[in-house]
Design a protein around this motif. Structure first.
Motif, PDB file in Angstrom:
ATOM      1  N   ALA A   1     -42.669  60.911  23.055  1.00  0.00           N
ATOM      2  CA  ALA A   1     -43.536  59.931  22.834  1.00  0.00           C
ATOM      3  C   ALA A   1     -42.825  58.469  23.658  1.00  0.00           C
ATOM      4  O   ALA A   1     -43.214  57.789  23.708  1.00  0.00           O
ATOM      5  CB  ALA A   1     -43.513  59.196  21.707  1.00  0.00           C
ATOM      6  N   ILE A   2     -41.629  58.521  23.636  1.00  0.00           N
ATOM      7  CA  ILE A   2     -41.112  57.710  24.474  1.00  0.00           C
ATOM      8  C   ILE A   2     -41.216  57.560  25.934  1.00  0.00           C
ATOM      9  O   ILE A   2     -41.408  56.100  26.659  1.00  0.00           O
ATOM     10  CB  ILE A   2     -39.415  57.188  24.900  1.00  0.00           C
ATOM     11  CG1 ILE A   2     -38.866  57.528  22.939  1.00  0.00           C
ATOM     12  CG2 ILE A   2     -38.900  56.354  25.201  1.00  0.00           C
ATOM     13  CD1 ILE A   2     -37.073  57.433  22.600  1.00  0.00           C
ATOM     14  N   TRP A   3     -41.282  58.719  26.155  1.00  0.00           N
ATOM     15  CA  TRP A   3     -41.625  58.548  28.183  1.00  0.00           C
ATOM     16  C   TRP A   3     -43.237  58.247  27.569  1.00  0.00           C
ATOM     17  O   TRP A   3     -43.647  57.943  29.182  1.00  0.00           O
ATOM     18  CB  TRP A   3     -42.195  60.543  28.584  1.00  0.00           C
ATOM     19  CG  TRP A   3     -42.037  60.505  29.699  1.00  0.00           C
ATOM     20  CD1 TRP A   3     -41.879  60.543  31.148  1.00  0.00           C
ATOM     21  CD2 TRP A   3     -43.783  60.438  29.644  1.00  0.00           C
ATOM     22  NE1 TRP A   3     -42.956  60.702  32.010  1.00  0.00           N
ATOM     23  CE2 TRP A   3     -43.586  60.918  31.551  1.00  0.00           C
ATOM     24  CE3 TRP A   3     -44.900  61.223  29.381  1.00  0.00           C
ATOM     25  CZ2 TRP A   3     -45.086  60.945  32.339  1.00  0.00           C
ATOM     26  CZ3 TRP A   3     -46.352  61.580  30.618  1.00  0.00           C
ATOM     27  CH2 TRP A   3     -46.320  61.566  31.265  1.00  0.00           C
ATOM     28  N   ARG A   4     -44.346  58.508  26.864  1.00  0.00           N
ATOM     29  CA  ARG A   4     -45.518  58.676  27.615  1.00  0.00           C
ATOM     30  C   ARG A   4     -46.072  56.830  27.466  1.00  0.00           C
ATOM     31  O   ARG A   4     -46.715  56.055  27.437  1.00  0.00           O
ATOM     32  CB  ARG A   4     -46.037  59.054  26.093  1.00  0.00           C
ATOM     33  CG  ARG A   4     -48.002  58.814  26.593  1.00  0.00           C
ATOM     34  CD  ARG A   4     -48.104  59.942  25.714  1.00  0.00           C
ATOM     35  NE  ARG A   4     -50.027  60.222  26.029  1.00  0.00           N
ATOM     36  CZ  ARG A   4     -50.614  59.621  25.035  1.00  0.00           C
ATOM     37  NH1 ARG A   4     -50.523  59.174  23.840  1.00  0.00           N
ATOM     38  NH2 ARG A   4     -51.939  59.685  24.651  1.00  0.00           N
ATOM     39  N   PHE A   5     -45.264  56.215  26.305  1.00  0.00           N
ATOM     40  CA  PHE A   5     -44.645  54.686  26.002  1.00  0.00           C
ATOM     41  C   PHE A   5     -44.867  53.742  27.083  1.00  0.00           C
ATOM     42  O   PHE A   5     -45.594  52.935  27.591  1.00  0.00           O
ATOM     43  CB  PHE A   5     -43.980  54.615  24.738  1.00  0.00           C
ATOM     44  CG  PHE A   5     -44.541  52.871  24.446  1.00  0.00           C
ATOM     45  CD1 PHE A   5     -45.567  51.839  24.232  1.00  0.00           C
ATOM     46  CD2 PHE A   5     -43.213  52.015  25.267  1.00  0.00           C
ATOM     47  CE1 PHE A   5     -45.242  51.129  23.209  1.00  0.00           C
ATOM     48  CE2 PHE A   5     -42.987  50.566  24.919  1.00  0.00           C
ATOM     49  CZ  PHE A   5     -44.022  50.124  23.892  1.00  0.00           C
ATOM     50  N   CYS A   6     -43.748  54.667  28.057  1.00  0.00           N
ATOM     51  CA  CYS A   6     -43.505  53.913  29.220  1.00  0.00           C
ATOM     52  C   CYS A   6     -44.454  54.103  30.802  1.00  0.00           C
ATOM     53  O   CYS A   6     -44.162  53.409  30.894  1.00  0.00           O
ATOM     54  CB  CYS A   6     -42.494  54.126  29.158  1.00  0.00           C
ATOM     55  SG  CYS A   6     -41.214  53.792  28.355  1.00  0.00           S
ATOM     56  N   ALA A   7     -44.542  55.394  30.186  1.00  0.00           N
ATOM     57  CA  ALA A   7     -44.720  56.208  31.839  1.00  0.00           C
ATOM     58  C   ALA A   7     -46.442  55.996  32.110  1.00  0.00           C
ATOM     59  O   ALA A   7     -47.274  55.565  31.904  1.00  0.00           O
ATOM     60  CB  ALA A   7     -45.157  58.057  31.514  1.00  0.00           C
ATOM     61  N   ALA A   8     -46.422  55.539  33.899  1.00  0.00           N
ATOM     62  CA  ALA A   8     -47.624  54.809  34.288  1.00  0.00           C
ATOM     63  C   ALA A   8     -49.389  55.451  33.949  1.00  0.00           C
ATOM     64  O   ALA A   8     -50.170  55.498  34.340  1.00  0.00           O
ATOM     65  CB  ALA A   8     -47.546  54.555  35.801  1.00  0.00           C
ATOM     66  N   ALA A   9     -48.312  57.639  33.730  1.00  0.00           N
ATOM     67  CA  ALA A   9     -49.435  58.824  33.444  1.00  0.00           C
ATOM     68  C   ALA A   9     -49.787  57.994  32.279  1.00  0.00           C
ATOM     69  O   ALA A   9     -50.224  59.432  31.414  1.00  0.00           O
ATOM     70  CB  ALA A   9     -48.519  59.680  34.452  1.00  0.00           C
ATOM     71  N   GLY A  10     -48.511  57.836  31.226  1.00  0.00           N
ATOM     72  CA  GLY A  10     -49.686  57.942  29.951  1.00  0.00           C
ATOM     73  C   GLY A  10     -49.779  56.427  29.572  1.00  0.00           C
ATOM     74  O   GLY A  10     -50.896  55.605  29.943  1.00  0.00           O
TER      75      GLY A  10
END
Length: 340
Positions: A297-306
């Motif tokens: 969830a943290i990664w997805r909040f930050c990622a350009a692909a998220g």
């Protein structure tokens, strides 16, 4: 290791703040379909059937493809593999069946300090270079050639050609008590030996193994339990914890890299926070404690692909970001974290 209970001395009010904060991130960016999405991807690649039939070559091919994305953008890695082709189990098996003269190719334990560099063609055994099959695979760089052979030899020699059986045996050897940290200990039972495969990063290995363990076979309960604790700390996750002040809050300021997996640092902090977030509120089928979901969830909040909400392209950490529509920070990414 991350699975050990870290010696946190953070005030309870600060921990409660961090838990509320990360829970909000999960509400915004958490993927309730995380395991189902993994299952679809594995089925598409034939990995679920491969696990059922204990087909190590299929699992090797899938894992090697994932490892090929290390250190470069996904689009560049995909384009290179599309144009030049990936390396496959049968390619290496055929090459080694010819009994090449290089002593480093005799077994997994001998394959050390190969040193092959694609750009120069140099290696540690130059007298065997002309007949060596390792450089003949047109991979993106020499490190990947070494990774492919190291992983093949690991699966052939350490796993005796049966990586599914090896996973089962490693997990079965982990003591059931104490139950509180067993998922993390199960994960480390796999990550530690596989982490010795040449050129394999902790991040990519944890991501791949988590997908395999969570979704390949729901009847393998130890697999699922281990997969819940496979945390992949990349620069986005580390920088988020730094940017928000959570690392400072836990007394864990450190640069990105292997230290993210040391006791008390990024992975341990995520585990600590996750243990206080019931993931079943996001999907009743999830385990209550699901560190991989929280990290994702943290990664997805930050990622350009998220969701592309909190990363170095959107925020300049040298000053206030000026972002006015952030659902967590509101006006600025450099909000000082003061417990309520």
């Amino acid at each position: 290791m991350a699975g050990e209970e870290p010696p946190f001395t953070t005030k309870s009010s600060s921990v409660r703040w961090a838990v509320r904060f990360v829970r909000h991130i999960c509400e915004i960016a958490g993927a309730p379909s995380l395991i189902d999405d993994c299952r679809v991807d594995l089925a598409r690649r034939g990995v679920i059937v491969a696990v059922q039939h204990r087909s190590t070559p299929v699992i090797f091919d899938w894992l090697m493809d994932l490892l090929s994305y290390q250190g470069i953008s996904d689009s560049i890695a995909f384009d290179y593999m599309t144009r030049h082709g990936p390396v496959r189990w049968h390619d290496i098996a055929k090459a080694l069946a010819a009994m090449p003269s290089c002593p480093k190719l005799t077994c997994y334990w001998a394959f050390e300090r190969c040193g092959y560099r694609k750009g120069t063609g140099m290696c540690a055994e130059q007298e065997h270079r002309a007949a060596c099959p390792l450089p003949r695979h047109d991979l993106r760089n020499g490190r990947l050639n070494q990774t492919a052979y190291s992983l093949f030899l690991f699966m052939r020699d350490l796993a005796d050609g049966d990586i599914v059986g090896w996973l089962d045996d490693r997990l079965a050897s982990v003591d059931p008590a104490p139950a509180s940290d067993r998922p993390a200990r199960l994960g480390q039972a796999l990550l530690e030996p596989l982490g010795n495969v040449y050129g394999v990063s902790d991040k990519v290995l944890a991501t791949a193994l988590s997908e395999l363990l969570l979704a390949a076979d729901a009847k393998r309960l130890l697999w699922v339990e281990a997969g819940t604790a496979m945390i992949a700390v990349d620069t986005l996750v580390h920088n988020f914890l730094h940017r928000t002040g959570i690392l400072e809050l836990f007394g864990a300021n450190h640069p990105y890299g292997p230290r993210c997996y040391e006791p008390g640092n990024c992975a341990a902090i995520i585990e600590h926070i996750s243990s206080r977030i019931d993931a079943r509120q996001f999907n009743p089928a999830f385990p209550a404690n699901f560190p991989r979901f929280v990290q994702h969830a943290i990664w997805r909040f930050c990622a350009a692909a998220g969701l592309d909400r909190c990363n170095g392209h959107r925020i300049d950490d040298r000053s206030a970001c000026g972002q006015t529509d952030c659902p967590v920070f509101g006006r600025c990414a450099r909000v000082p974290l003061k417990p309520a």
